[in-house]
Design a protein around this motif. Structure first.
Motif, short mmCIF file in Angstrom:
data_model
loop_
_atom_site.label_atom_id
_atom_site.label_comp_id
_atom_site.label_asym_id
_atom_site.label_seq_id
_atom_site.Cartn_x
_atom_site.Cartn_y
_atom_site.Cartn_z
N MET A 1 0.88 -1.09 0.25
CA MET A 1 0.03 0.05 -0.02
C MET A 1 0.91 1.27 0.08
O MET A 1 0.56 2.15 0.97
CB MET A 1 -1.06 -0.21 1.43
CG MET A 1 -1.84 -1.23 1.01
SD MET A 1 -3.13 -1.10 2.41
CE MET A 1 -3.76 0.18 2.07
N TYR A 2 1.63 1.12 -1.01
CA TYR A 2 2.91 2.34 -0.95
C TYR A 2 2.20 3.29 -2.05
O TYR A 2 2.13 2.82 -3.34
CB TYR A 2 4.10 1.92 -1.30
CG TYR A 2 4.61 0.94 -0.23
CD1 TYR A 2 5.02 1.40 1.04
CD2 TYR A 2 4.60 -0.36 -0.34
CE1 TYR A 2 5.34 0.82 2.00
CE2 TYR A 2 4.95 -1.27 0.64
CZ TYR A 2 5.38 -0.75 1.58
OH TYR A 2 5.85 -1.50 2.91
N GLY A 3 2.21 4.42 -1.98
CA GLY A 3 1.86 5.42 -2.84
C GLY A 3 0.59 5.35 -3.57
O GLY A 3 0.54 5.17 -4.79
N LEU A 4 -0.55 5.50 -2.94
CA LEU A 4 -1.91 5.26 -3.49
C LEU A 4 -2.27 6.61 -4.06
O LEU A 4 -3.77 6.71 -4.28
CB LEU A 4 -2.71 5.13 -2.31
CG LEU A 4 -2.56 3.56 -1.56
CD1 LEU A 4 -3.34 3.37 -0.33
CD2 LEU A 4 -2.46 2.44 -2.78
N GLY A 5 -1.49 7.44 -4.32
CA GLY A 5 -1.97 8.84 -5.18
C GLY A 5 -2.52 9.72 -4.39
O GLY A 5 -2.74 11.02 -4.68
N LYS A 6 -2.37 9.79 -3.05
CA LYS A 6 -2.47 10.84 -2.10
C LYS A 6 -1.33 11.87 -2.16
O LYS A 6 -0.08 11.36 -2.36
CB LYS A 6 -2.92 10.16 -0.81
CG LYS A 6 -2.11 9.44 -0.12
CD LYS A 6 -2.22 8.74 1.07
CE LYS A 6 -1.43 7.81 1.61
NZ LYS A 6 -1.76 6.41 1.92
N LYS A 7 -1.51 13.05 -1.80
CA LYS A 7 -0.51 14.04 -1.60
C LYS A 7 0.32 13.80 -0.39
O LYS A 7 -0.19 13.49 0.62
CB LYS A 7 -1.13 15.23 -1.51
CG LYS A 7 0.11 16.46 -1.65
CD LYS A 7 -0.63 17.93 -1.76
CE LYS A 7 0.45 18.88 -1.38
NZ LYS A 7 0.54 19.87 -2.38
N ARG A 8 1.81 13.49 -0.60
CA ARG A 8 2.58 13.29 0.57
C ARG A 8 3.63 14.26 0.66
O ARG A 8 3.97 15.13 -0.26
CB ARG A 8 3.44 12.02 0.11
CG ARG A 8 2.28 10.80 -0.15
CD ARG A 8 1.66 10.36 1.26
NE ARG A 8 2.94 9.31 1.62
CZ ARG A 8 2.52 8.56 2.71
NH1 ARG A 8 1.60 8.74 3.67
NH2 ARG A 8 3.68 7.79 3.08
N ASP A 41 1.56 13.47 5.83
CA ASP A 41 0.63 14.15 5.14
C ASP A 41 1.10 15.53 4.36
O ASP A 41 1.72 16.11 4.73
CB ASP A 41 -0.57 14.66 6.12
CG ASP A 41 -1.61 15.02 5.31
OD1 ASP A 41 -1.69 15.16 4.20
OD2 ASP A 41 -2.67 15.49 5.77
N GLY A 42 0.89 15.63 2.96
CA GLY A 42 1.47 16.47 2.25
C GLY A 42 0.60 17.74 2.29
O GLY A 42 0.95 18.97 1.70
N ASN A 43 -0.55 17.73 3.00
CA ASN A 43 -1.53 18.71 2.95
C ASN A 43 -1.35 19.71 4.28
O ASN A 43 -2.10 20.57 4.38
CB ASN A 43 -2.97 18.37 2.80
CG ASN A 43 -3.47 17.64 1.60
OD1 ASN A 43 -2.81 18.28 0.55
ND2 ASN A 43 -3.93 16.68 1.56
N ARG A 44 -0.45 19.31 5.14
CA ARG A 44 -0.42 20.11 6.36
C ARG A 44 0.61 20.99 6.52
O ARG A 44 1.82 20.44 5.74
CB ARG A 44 -0.50 18.87 7.53
CG ARG A 44 -1.83 18.04 7.64
CD ARG A 44 -1.83 17.43 8.84
NE ARG A 44 -3.18 17.02 8.70
CZ ARG A 44 -3.72 16.02 9.70
NH1 ARG A 44 -3.09 15.94 10.85
NH2 ARG A 44 -4.95 15.21 9.46
N ASP A 45 0.78 21.86 7.39
CA ASP A 45 1.78 22.65 7.57
C ASP A 45 2.64 22.04 8.93
O ASP A 45 2.40 21.75 9.79
CB ASP A 45 1.39 24.06 8.24
CG ASP A 45 2.53 24.98 8.41
OD1 ASP A 45 3.80 24.74 7.84
OD2 ASP A 45 2.22 25.92 9.08
N HIS A 46 3.79 21.57 8.47
CA HIS A 46 4.98 20.96 9.16
C HIS A 46 5.84 21.82 10.33
O HIS A 46 6.20 21.40 11.18
CB HIS A 46 5.67 20.03 8.65
CG HIS A 46 4.96 19.04 7.50
ND1 HIS A 46 5.30 18.92 6.51
CD2 HIS A 46 4.22 18.00 8.21
CE1 HIS A 46 4.15 17.79 5.83
NE2 HIS A 46 3.67 17.27 6.87
#
Length: 74
Positions: A1-8, A41-46
């Motif tokens: 389950m690697y790289g399922l198309g979600k933003k990372r 998660d690619g959508n959050r401010d780290h």
């Protein structure tokens, strides 16, 4: 389950490329699932995440032979 198309994030993409699961990172770093998920998660401010959490991730990866630095991800 690697790289399922979600933003990372760059950390998430690194885990996907090296076939490392978030669960493995949870168990080796001592962080919660939620903290690891937020870091990947690619959508959050780290910038809001604690430096301590980021250093635990780097330490866990280095202990297992990955030559990484914090600047690689954040």
């Amino acid at each position: 389950m690697y790289g399922l198309g979600k933003k990372r994030s760059r950390l998430g993409a690194f885990l996907d490329r090296n076939r490392i699961t978030q669960e493995w990172l949870v168990s080796t770093s001592g962080l919660s699932r939620d903290a690891v998920s937020r870091l990947c998660d690619g959508n959050r401010d780290h910038e809001k995440l604690q430096i301590k959490s980021k250093s635990k991730v780097i330490s866990a990866l280095r202990k297992h032979g990955y030559d990484v630095m914090a600047s690689d991800f954040w």
